[in-house]
Scaffold this active site. Structure first.
Site, mmCIF file in Angstrom:
data_model
loop_
_atom_site.group_PDB
_atom_site.id
_atom_site.type_symbol
_atom_site.label_atom_id
_atom_site.label_comp_id
_atom_site.label_asym_id
_atom_site.label_seq_id
_atom_site.Cartn_x
_atom_site.Cartn_y
_atom_site.Cartn_z
ATOM 1 N N GLY B 103 0.821 -1.198 0.000
ATOM 2 C CA GLY B 103 0.000 0.000 0.000
ATOM 3 C C GLY B 103 0.847 1.234 0.000
ATOM 4 O O GLY B 103 2.059 1.179 -0.218
ATOM 5 N N GLY B 106 3.500 0.992 2.956
ATOM 6 C CA GLY B 106 4.421 -0.111 3.125
ATOM 7 C C GLY B 106 3.872 -1.407 2.616
ATOM 8 O O GLY B 106 2.858 -1.440 1.927
ATOM 9 N N ASP B 218 -9.158 6.670 9.642
ATOM 10 C CA ASP B 218 -9.246 6.076 8.303
ATOM 11 C C ASP B 218 -10.026 4.769 8.351
ATOM 12 O O ASP B 218 -9.611 3.766 7.805
ATOM 13 C CB ASP B 218 -7.844 5.852 7.733
ATOM 14 C CG ASP B 218 -7.881 5.551 6.233
ATOM 15 O OD1 ASP B 218 -8.856 5.963 5.570
ATOM 16 O OD2 ASP B 218 -6.956 4.887 5.746
#
Lengths: 216, 874
Positions: B103, B106, B218
């Protein structure tokens, strides 16, 4: 109420300055012309449109690859939209007119992907490749280039039997068009598109399953 | 098994059969295939194979491919090649075995303990090379610290952390073998209730983090995995920040770029202060998607402007309305699905931006084992309200915590009244406020953004100001509506009514304000008129409502006849006839509207169809066509049950109206059960003392009193009068109805003096208010006269009845009331020795009864002006 917020089309900010495109905002005069002719039913215009759209999409895709952050949020629709704005300009053209553009874009995207997948399989496996069987709920993804190539072949087969279904799949799956947009693009009703999409998807899945099982 | 290519005829035959049988049960499918394909064995096999594929097709092709391309081209070709060097190596005591996902920040690996003391599998997240700026490292350190503080069964644990030999930080996390929550729900075809239960646990986990002062920032389906045992695990507090201390507004811009706009709150988009309410918002988006299969917003183009326009200014559709219109005919979902699909092995998501959400709208409801119509019915009402409350633009108006969000869902699941309400300041005319919410929000947001701007960098401040200017420009019309709203409200102050102004006063002022200073935009004007007119109508001020509604219709006349707006306003006008006491005239327009609505929806049951049937049933009842009325209301009941659910308020309304038909037909005992059912639904769904509960109270009380059960009936009716007055002030037609009902009960119980006492204030109020119809006034006088006759106040009763019968409006009195008056008159004439008058009255009575017989009348119905708030327009 509140619909007034929806009216103005949002301009898309080009993400970088590659200078690869003709005048920003003005569009590509030839493309505009071709689109008009295509709209009038000129098949030759559609054929001439394709390479231009293809080149533009390839350039854009390549440019996005150099800007990782943008690549991550990039989507098929956004890419095609941007290509459209660069080639045609931010005109208030009706969707019917744009439909031909998106039609060309879907095919272009498909070709870019398949080319990429072919390059990849050559790199990885020295040209040889094994058919892969599809299991439940798996995605056609570029992580599995073999699968994408198989998918492309199955889609070709579908196109030979039922061209409209194959076209629906191309527009929805490769260009990310909604059912409604696909309907406008093909000049058929949304319910027809929905039905074609349902069946096309099942048929392709079935085809890939069987060919995977029965692969030599 | 595949069809020989190039045989379109056989292909389309297979398609036909496929669609024919796709919706059937497996047993029926076999029979149908045999019937349709005959002895064509290859065709049968082909269809069966297709059906089998349809059942397994799952997420195949759901996401347009291109998003994946770029994901893959970037993470794969550039980072992955480097990261793959790590495969097979050890970090700390863990050996990296497999790459799970890559992603923006990482790569995540599956790893196992290399010392093999025991079999422990973990997920290890390593920062991508080339991304390891100081800031990312700092972010990772933060994540490590914050996650370490969390120990909760629903949160994936942070086990360890360290630095790779080449200097990249990594985190060792609990490995969660599960599916993203959206895929989990769909693959298990969880019902709405099951989804809600699972989601409650997610709320618990989020709340636990909030209690440790950690905000996720998130939340999205790919960050919530569900194990095979059904346990949710929250992943990836990658951008979480500890509330105390490290909040650093200068990083908002960076954060904004990284977050997933589909799930981001308005304050995250605009760079406002992020609080726990931001997570509540994201949870709202997630449950929205889990419930109805689409997200509140889909971005055609993911530019900052587009995202901001939708998330910050566009009110979301209610989930019930967002359920895709075309029911999935296959047992699987068939549209491109937005969000987080990951192929093959489930993996802990690796951080924001991992998945490239699709822009395409979903065309079909996702698999959950119910029809779209049914699903819409489940969502409408409480669930809509709950989800929309979490999605409010203003953080302070959302649920105060994830826990409260979960608790409200718990209340819904337990059948208890939920806290979430639509914005109902003006009760019925809350529609008005709702409709104009964007204006209010736009204004509010600009202020909010400015407040935030004080601590932001200049660049962001400029951005916010630009935004504000845009809002001001784009929302001129909405602003006008808002100004109008403010004008009405402050007008109430200016006209000296003060803060205690009643709803009807405010609305009457509003009607005047529309005349004196109308909004310039025609559509704004029309909807303001429609809203205020409808509210006035519901309050019984029909003469004020009519001009508003009619001119609203004129404004809407540019809309096509089959448009929603047109049908809506015409429905209001048909109902107005009912409220005006011209029920008979409403029948034709209602039937016509029903036809149009059926055409518009291609026969599918709709909320409005239920409303129209309900209104038509009420009209038929008033015109005393009881059997027809009953048939229509049964249809309404079926439609509303399908659309709204069996325990919904619209169903309660129709049950009430069915009971009232029985009541009007004199079948009191039959009226009691549906009244009680309606009462049970409303009591469960509404706050105590709600007018709709009072309405049932009244009707049931009246019915019981007719059945001679005064001891049960009278307290119920008294309570109804008191509550009604408390709710609406004395100036409400409902109060008159309640008093009339109580008076009837009192007469029945042999207390006619009390009845007169109860009715006198009602009559006084009616006489002071010219807008009350002459018939309604006369009905009250008739009821008083009847009570007077009961206690043998011969001269007064006689005078009253004579006066009533000579009144011009007497012809309009309900027939039963007229009959009662005549019967009473005959008794009085007997008592006072007036044989000639008695003979005349008997003649008149005979005529009336003949007419009544022709119209097929059962037993005496209520003598009230109208015993029930039969049609409560939505």
């Amino acid at each position: 109420m509140g619909l007034s917020l929806m009216t103005a089309p949002d301009p898309i900010q080009p993400a970088g300055s590659t200078g690869a495109s003709p005048a920003t905002g003005g569009g590509h005069p030839l493309v505009t012309q071709l689109l008009e002719q295509a709209h009038k039913g000129n098949a030759q215009a559609t054929n001439e449109l394709f390479p231009i759209v293809y080149e533009e999409l390839r350039t854009l895709a390549a440019r996005f690859l150099h800007n990782e952050r943008d690549a991550q949020t990039l989507q098929a629709t956004a890419l095609v939209n941007e290509a459209y704005l660069r080639l045609v300009g931010p005109s208030q053209a009706p969707w019917e007119n744009r439909a031909h553009f998106f039609g060309a874009a879907a095919t272009a995207i498909r070709r870019i992907l398949i080319d990429h997948a072919r390059t990849k399989t050559r790199d990885k496996r020295g040209g040889g490749r094994k058919p892969v069987s599809l299991d439940q709920a798996e995605l056609i993804s570029t992580e599995e280039p073999e699968r994408l190539i198989d998918f492309d072949a199955a889609l070709e087969k579908l196109a030979a039997i039922d061209p409209q279904k194959a076209r629906v799949v191309e527009l929805r799956f490769f260009a990310g068009l909604t059912v409604e947009q696909t309907a406008i693009s093909l000049g058929v009703s949304p319910s027809t598109v929905a039905r074609d999409w349902q069946f096309g998807r099942v048929w392709l899945f079935n085809e890939l399953r069987s060919s995977g099982d029965a692969a030599p | 098994m595949s069809m020989p290519a190039g045989d379109p005829a056989r292909f389309s035959r297979a398609e036909e059969i496929f669609f024919e049988v796709a919706g059937l049960s497996p047993a029926d499918q076999a029979a149908a295939i045999a019937r349709l394909a005959g002895d064509d064995e290859p065709l049968r096999l082909q269809v069966r194979s297709l059906l089998d594929s349809a059942a397994r097709v799952g997420g195949f092709m759901e996401q347009p491919v291109l998003g994946k391309l770029f994901d893959e081209l970037t993470s794969d070709s550039r980072a992955a090649a480097e990261d793959d060097e790590l495969l097979g190596t050890t970090l700390g005591s863990f050996r990296l075995e497999k790459r799970l996902a890559s992603g923006g920040m990482g790569t995540v690996y599956l790893a196992a303990r290399s010392d093999a003391q025991f079999d422990q599998r973990v997920a290890i997240k390593v920062v991508k090379r080339g991304m390891d700026t100081d800031e990312i490292v700092r972010r990772f350190r933060e994540e490590r610290q914050t996650l370490a503080q969390l120990d909760h069964p629903y949160i994936a644990r942070l086990l360890d952390g360290g630095v790779t030999p080449d200097g990249r930080p990594y985190l060792v996390m609990e490995y969660v073998d599960g599916l993203p929550i959206d895929r989990y729900c769909d693959s298990r075809r969880l019902s709405t209730a099951e989804r809600l239960k699972l989601f409650r646990r997610v709320c618990e986990g989020v709340h636990a983090a909030h209690q440790s002062l950690i905000i996720h920032r998130d939340l999205k389906p790919s960050n919530i995995l569900v194990t095979a045992a059904g346990v949710p695990k929250l992943l990836d507090f990658g951008i979480a920040k500890v509330l105390s201390g490290t909040r650093d507004v200068t990083h908002t811009a960076e954060t904004e770029r990284r977050l997933t706009p589909e799930y981001a709150s308005p304050e995250q988009i605009t760079g406002g202060p992020i609080t726990t309410a931001s997570d509540v918002y994201s949870l709202g988006v997630i449950i929205y998607e889990l419930l109805c299969g689409v997200r509140p917003y889909s971005f055609a183009v993911r530019t900052t402007d587009e995202v901001r326009r939708l998330v910050c200014f566009q009110p979301p559709q209610a989930p019930s309305e967002a359920v895709p219109t075309r029911a999935a005919r296959l047992r699987t979902s068939t549209g491109p699905r937005p969000g987080s699909s990951q192929p093959g092995a489930p993996a802990p998501a690796t951080g924001p931006g991992t998945d490239a959400p699709a822009a395409a709208t979903v065309d079909h409801p996702r698999t959950r084992g119910v029809s779209a119509t049914r699903l819409r019915g489940q969502l409408r009402g409480d669930l809509d309200n709950i989800v929309l409350m979490a999605l409010r633009k203003e953080p302070q108006r959302r649920y105060a915590s994830a826990e409260q969000f979960g608790a409200d869902i718990g209340r819904y699941l337990g059948g208890m009244p939920v806290q979430a309400r639509r914005d109902t300041w003006l009760y019925r005319s809350g529609k008005f406020v709702r409709r104009n919410a964007p204006a209010v929000i736009a204004g509010g947001l600009a202020v909010l953004a400015l407040a935030g701007g004080l601590v932001l960098r200049t660049q962001q401040k400029a951005e916010i100001e630009r935004q504000r200017d845009q809002v001001v420009a784009a929302n001129h019309r909405l602003d006008e509506t808002r100004q109008f709203l403010v004008a009405i409200l402050s007008g109430a102050q200016a006209s000296g009514r003060g803060p205690s102004a009643t709803l009807s006063e405010v609305l009457q002022d509003a009607a005047r304000t529309i005349e004196t200073s109308p909004p310039a935009d025609p559509l704004t004007l029309a909807s303001v008129k429609e809203a205020v007119g409808t509210a006035l109508m519901t309050l019984g001020m029909t003469d004020k409502a009519r001009p508003l509604l009619e001119s609203a219709l004129a404004e809407f006349s540019s809309q096509p006849p089959e448009s929603d707006l047109r049908i809506a306003i015409e429905t209001e006008l048909a109902q107005l006839l009912y409220y005006e006491g011209k029920a008979a005239e409403a029948e034709a327009p209602l039937r016509q509207l029903l036809d149009r609505e059926r055409t518009l929806r291609a026969g599918a049951p709709s909320a409005r169809q239920g409303d129209l049937l309900n209104a038509l049933g009420a009209v038929l009842r008033v015109t005393r066509r009881f059997e027809e009325a009953l048939t229509v209301q049964q249809q309404a009941l079926t439609v509303r049950t399908a659309v709204h659910g069996a325990a919904s308020l619209p169903v309660a309304e129709t049950l009430n109206n069915i009971a009232t038909i029985h009541f009007s037909a004199g079948r009191f005992a039959e009226a009691v059960p549906p009244y009680e059912q309606a009462m049970a639904i409303r009591t469960a769904r509404l706050r105590p003392g709600h007018p709709m509960i009072l309405g049932i109270n009244l009707n049931l009380g009246l019915t019981l009193s007719r059945m001679g059960q005064s001891d049960r009936a009278l307290p119920m009716l008294r309570e109804a009068v008191d509550n009604w007055q408390a709710a609406f002030g004395t100036e409400h037609p409902g109060v008159v109805i309640a008093r009339t009902a109580l008076a009837q009960g009192l007469r029945k119980a042999g207390k006619p003096q009390d009845a007169v006492e109860v009715l006198t204030p009602a009559l006084q109020w009616q006489e002071q208010h010219k807008e009350v119809s002459a018939t309604a006034r006369l009905a009250t006088r008739a009821n008083i006269a009847l009570a007077l006759a009961d206690f043998a106040d011969c001269p007064r009763a006689l005078a009253a009845i004579t006066e009533i019968r000579s009144d011009a409006a007497a012809q309009q009195l309900p027939r039963q009331l007229a009959v009662q008056l005549l019967e009473s008159l005959i008794t009085l004439c007997d008592r006072c020795g007036l044989p000639e008058d008695k003979a005349k009255a008997q003649d008149a009575l005979k005529q009336l009864q003949d007419a009544a017989r022709q119209a097929e009348v059962a037993k005496p119905p209520p003598a009230s002006p109208t015993a029930s708030p039969a049609t409560t327009p939505k």
